[in-house]
Write a protein that holds these residues in place. Structure first.
Motif, mmCIF file in Angstrom:
data_model
loop_
_atom_site.group_PDB
_atom_site.id
_atom_site.type_symbol
_atom_site.label_atom_id
_atom_site.label_comp_id
_atom_site.label_asym_id
_atom_site.label_seq_id
_atom_site.Cartn_x
_atom_site.Cartn_y
_atom_site.Cartn_z
ATOM 1 N N ILE A 272 4.083 -9.786 -6.958
ATOM 2 C CA ILE A 272 4.465 -8.407 -6.340
ATOM 3 C C ILE A 272 6.078 -8.517 -6.853
ATOM 4 O O ILE A 272 6.802 -9.288 -6.231
ATOM 5 N N SER A 273 6.283 -7.686 -7.817
ATOM 6 C CA SER A 273 7.646 -7.686 -8.416
ATOM 7 C C SER A 273 8.184 -6.346 -8.735
ATOM 8 O O SER A 273 7.354 -5.323 -8.527
ATOM 9 N N LYS B 167 -0.822 2.834 9.749
ATOM 10 C CA LYS B 167 -0.285 3.285 8.500
ATOM 11 C C LYS B 167 -1.081 4.507 8.247
ATOM 12 O O LYS B 167 -0.534 5.394 7.626
ATOM 13 N N LEU B 168 -2.524 4.475 8.475
ATOM 14 C CA LEU B 168 -3.310 5.698 8.080
ATOM 15 C C LEU B 168 -2.992 6.717 8.953
ATOM 16 O O LEU B 168 -2.940 7.931 8.432
ATOM 17 N N ASN C 192 -0.760 3.523 -1.766
ATOM 18 C CA ASN C 192 0.686 3.680 -0.992
ATOM 19 C C ASN C 192 1.522 2.592 -0.880
ATOM 20 O O ASN C 192 2.847 2.901 -1.094
ATOM 21 N N HIS D 31 5.115 3.497 -2.786
ATOM 22 C CA HIS D 31 6.333 3.399 -1.865
ATOM 23 C C HIS D 31 6.974 1.913 -1.798
ATOM 24 O O HIS D 31 7.769 1.746 -0.791
ATOM 25 N N ARG D 32 6.463 1.110 -2.336
ATOM 26 C CA ARG D 32 6.978 -0.213 -2.514
ATOM 27 C C ARG D 32 6.916 -0.906 -0.923
ATOM 28 O O ARG D 32 7.895 -1.832 -0.636
ATOM 29 N N THR D 33 5.868 -0.673 -0.323
ATOM 30 C CA THR D 33 5.932 -1.034 1.215
ATOM 31 C C THR D 33 5.004 -2.580 0.954
ATOM 32 O O THR D 33 4.947 -3.311 2.228
ATOM 33 N N ALA D 34 4.641 -2.687 -0.114
ATOM 34 C CA ALA D 34 3.843 -3.946 -0.425
ATOM 35 C C ALA D 34 4.504 -5.076 -0.029
ATOM 36 O O ALA D 34 4.029 -6.144 0.437
ATOM 37 N N ASP D 35 6.087 -5.377 -0.477
ATOM 38 C CA ASP D 35 7.022 -6.334 -0.228
ATOM 39 C C ASP D 35 6.902 -6.777 1.213
ATOM 40 O O ASP D 35 6.356 -8.048 1.667
ATOM 41 N N SER D 36 7.074 -5.775 2.196
ATOM 42 C CA SER D 36 7.181 -6.069 3.527
ATOM 43 C C SER D 36 5.629 -6.514 4.180
ATOM 44 O O SER D 36 5.639 -7.449 4.796
ATOM 45 N N THR D 37 4.708 -5.719 3.695
ATOM 46 C CA THR D 37 3.283 -6.056 4.189
ATOM 47 C C THR D 37 2.931 -7.488 3.819
ATOM 48 O O THR D 37 2.308 -8.315 4.481
ATOM 49 N N PHE D 38 3.071 -7.893 2.396
ATOM 50 C CA PHE D 38 2.955 -9.223 2.088
ATOM 51 C C PHE D 38 3.698 -10.189 2.494
ATOM 52 O O PHE D 38 3.363 -11.414 2.550
ATOM 53 N N SER E 234 -0.236 7.431 10.524
ATOM 54 C CA SER E 234 1.202 7.712 10.594
ATOM 55 C C SER E 234 1.885 8.876 9.641
ATOM 56 O O SER E 234 3.089 8.864 9.669
ATOM 57 N N VAL E 235 0.985 9.124 8.737
ATOM 58 C CA VAL E 235 1.446 9.918 7.610
ATOM 59 C C VAL E 235 0.561 11.185 7.602
ATOM 60 O O VAL E 235 -0.617 11.079 8.024
#
Lengths: 300, 240
Positions: B239-240, B10-11, B73, B77-84, B13-14
């Motif tokens: 996480i909502s 993640k670090l 981030n 970018h709401r990637t917390a959903d897939s991360t968690f 790739s941006v």
């Protein structure tokens, strides 16, 4: 054993009751439509299943246990909650690689799922340049990474064009035929009607109906529609046979209740009555949904 | 190990990561080059390499920001959903981010020292300004440790606050605005985050600060507090 069990799930945010004593199950081998108007509690329920929010009461189980107790969540459940949930500065391939790395999935699988969702040509482009349809495909690719037995997809048809809809219908059907449980939420019923074979309908956080699509839509209970140049004669024959007959707005069309298509055709032939049209009156999922939830989409 | 690998990806790739690293190199090169070239020999003599490090507070903000982005981030970018969803043990994700933040801090610190020492010391050498080797090693070590800790501090603060803008603004307030308040408080003010970090990094002309070791321990304690708070809050929040 059902793949997903929701038992009296309740979620309250302050004064707002998002999900109210909701119970239903999801089995493998089916595409189950999780339907309800906007704000009905679909996304909240999916988040509870995935352990992202805690129920106020009740429980949501995956393979008989809470999501966080799964030994290998990525290979058990694939989920897509919002196609926009991607860092726009990463490539599609880069995004999937971060997910694959976290799950211990080899990068070769990333290229496989990109091919499955037909995104290979765009895999190295940054996601900010993707259309909504491409983002939906990328989200589905992410859900498929671990080759999971359960798929949870929140509004996967949003932003898809007709070709994309057909593609989604085909791929979800083939995944279910492989024995997977596929739960697809949507508020656009016409989009999912041809995709799902089981339906869970909720409104205002409560269960309104659950069952096979045909049962919910009421296929066998719908009237038979007959167009004939001899409506009075055919009506008499059908009523003598015990059927209930009503007329359509047009005089030559009869709506026949309590009688099969085959019986109507046989009786007409036996009495030498011509028939121009013979079909089961169709009811769309949307019609039935509005009946169940009320015109405004609310059950209360 | 999987989570750590994912966070590293993640670090790198941006582009923001590389812009921050490039920006830091340019700014630091200008600072070191201009200071070593333009200050008089009298100003440079007796201060060893300290004078070269006047830009350190600004550079610290670069690494703090990088750490903050590592955490925030996910929510921006709401990637917390897939991360968690992939890693339901959320504290492991935060721990991996802290470790990646430390690694990034080490890389940034090495680049910083390479530019600052390479450019600045060579100019000083050409101007025959003497530099005490032991002092230089102490100061550069303090600067490097401070940069690593600042990045970890950013990760922890970001995990607590989640909102990217709020986290970066809070960081700027801690490193710049609160320094003014700290000066008014005398000795107690030297225990503030930015003041303790300045002590660790051997800030120029501020002899009232904590020693390098004490400053490092105090700022390290802040990092530990925010790291633990970030892990606990991330584990318990919805996480909502």
């Amino acid at each position: 054993m059902p793949e997903i069990v929701i038992e009296r799930l309740t979620k309250r945010y302050g004064e707002t009751l998002a999900v109210d004593e909701l119970s239903f199950t999801v089995d493998g081998g089916h595409v189950t439509g999780f339907l309800g108007p906007n704000g009905a509690g679909k996304s909240t329920t999916l988040r509870a299943v995935l352990g992202l929010i805690r129920p106020t009461s009740g429980r949501a189980l995956v393979l008989d246990r809470p999501f966080h107790r799964l030994s290998d969540p990525a290979r058990t459940v694939g989920a897509s909650l919002d196609a926009a949930d991607v860092h726009p500065g990463r490539s599609g391939r880069g995004h999937l690689r971060t997910l694959a790395a976290a799950a211990g999935i080899p990068f070769s699988r990333v290229d496989e799922v990109l091919a499955m969702v037909e995104l290979t040509p765009a895999r190295d482009r940054r996601v900010k340049g993707y259309s909504m349809g491409m983002r939906q495909r990328l989200a589905l690719a992410g859900a498929l990474l671990g080759d999971p037995r359960i798929l949870l997809l929140d509004e996967p048809a949003n932003g898809l064009d007709p070709q994309g809809m057909r593609w989604l219908r085909d791929i979800l059907g083939s995944l279910a035929r492989e024995g997977r449980a596929v739960l697809v939420s949507s508020h656009v019923l016409a989009e999912v009607e041809q995709t799902v074979d089981e339906v869970v309908v909720i409104g205002d956080g409560r269960l309104v109906a659950q069952g096979p699509l045909n049962d919910i839509v009421g296929g066998e209970e719908r009237p038979v529609r007959v167009r004939t140049p001899h409506p009075d004669a055919l009506r008499a024959v059908l009523e003598a046979d015990g059927a209930g007959v009503a007329t359509d707005d047009r005089d030559e069309v009869l709506l026949v209740h309590h009688c099969t298509l085959e019986r109507v055709g046989t009786l007409a032939a036996e009495h030498g009555l011509a028939i121009f049209e013979l079909t089961r009156e169709a009811q769309t999922l949307e019609d039935r949904f509005l009946e169940l939830t009320g015109e405004g989409g609310n059950v209360r | 190990m999987n989570v750590l690998r994912s966070e590293l990806l993640k670090l790198v790739s941006v582009r923001t990561t590389w812009f921050l690293l490039g920006g830091m190199l340019v700014v630091e090169g200008l600072y070191a080059g201009l200071v070593a070239s333009l200050l008089s020999e009298e100003q440079l003599r007796g201060r060893d390499v300290s004078e070269l490090l006047v830009g350190t507070p600004l550079i610290t903000v670069f690494v703090f920001t990088l750490g903050a982005l590592l955490s925030t981030n996910e929510f921006r970018h709401r990637t917390a959903d897939s991360t968690f969803i992939i890693t339901p043990q959320r504290e492991r994700v935060v721990a991996a981010k802290l470790l990646v933040g430390a690694l990034a801090g080490i890389v940034f610190a090495l680049e910083f020292i390479a530019i600052n020492a390479g450019l600045g010391l060579s100019i000083l050498s050409n101007r025959d300004v003497p530099v005490d080797g032991d002092t230089a090693v102490d100061i550069y070590t303090g600067v490097a440790v401070g940069m690593v800790l600042a990045c970890v501090f950013g990760v922890g603060l970001g995990a607590v606050l989640r909102n990217q803008v709020v986290t970066v603004v809070a960081g700027l307030a801690v490193f710049f605005v609160l320094r003014g308040v700290a000066l008014l408080l005398g000795d107690a003010g030297t225990y503030f985050p930015a003041e303790s970090l300045a002590g660790l990094q051997g800030a120029v002309g501020e002899d009232f600060l904590l020693s390098q070791v004490t400053g490092g321990l105090v700022f390290g304690a802040y990092c530990v507090v925010f790291a633990i708070a970030g892990m606990v809050l991330t584990r318990t929040r919805e996480i909502s």
